[in-house]
Design a protein around this motif. Structure first.
Motif: not given
Length: 158
Positions: A36, A38, A46, A49, A70-71, A113, A115, A120, A123
């Motif tokens: 994963l 972001v 990129w 996290i 965040e995700t 997943a 944003v 970010s 994602v």
């Protein structure tokens, strides 16, 4: 996420001087062999996290919180990957920071997943064989460590 209040309070006292913080990095893997990532809103690259440990918070709890904030992915921590000091850095406003970073290997257990905050712009799950070119060498090392089930955490000694 906006700058945490405890950092704003410290900045009111110390200005732009170097601030020592505990950072967190999460290498989140899924059952499909993907990681994963972001796309950061501040610089467009990129990355794994990351976040900052809040006062009184436990590191493993904090990295799970950062991942979800965040995700929108719910994760569990598998193990500690590394403990290292990052080089000092400066933000555009002049604030200087340096982090003691704790990197963790995690696995996804739920969520989709997406944003989930303003840190970010994208994602996405990335196949391990086709990672974006702008990942830092440190991030590649964290991913390699997460994929090695027998590698012990790295503690730099010099």
């Amino acid at each position: 996420m906006p700058t945490p209040k405890f950092i704003l309070d410290l900045r009111a006292k110390i200005g732009h001087d170097l601030l020592w913080l505990t950072g967190l990095t999460g290498v989140v893997l899924n059952d499909q062999g993907e990681v994963l990532l972001v796309r950061r809103a501040d610089n467009g690259r990129w990355s794994l996290i990351g976040g900052i440990l809040e006062p009184g918070e436990q590191p493993a709890v904090a990295v799970v919180r950062e991942i979800q904030e965040e995700t929108a992915v719910v994760a569990e921590v598998d193990r500690l990957l590394s403990v290292e000091t990052t080089p000092p850095a400066a933000y555009p406003n002049g604030d200087r920071v340096q982090f003691l970073d704790l990197a963790f290997s995690c696995h996804a257990v739920g969520g989709e997943a997406q944003v989930n905050d303003d840190e970010s712009t994208d994602v996405r799950w990335w196949p391990l064989t086709a990672l974006p070119e702008d990942l830092s060498p440190r991030e590649h090392t964290c991913i390699r460590r997460a994929l090695s089930p027998t590698e012990q955490p790295s503690y730099l000694t010099s």
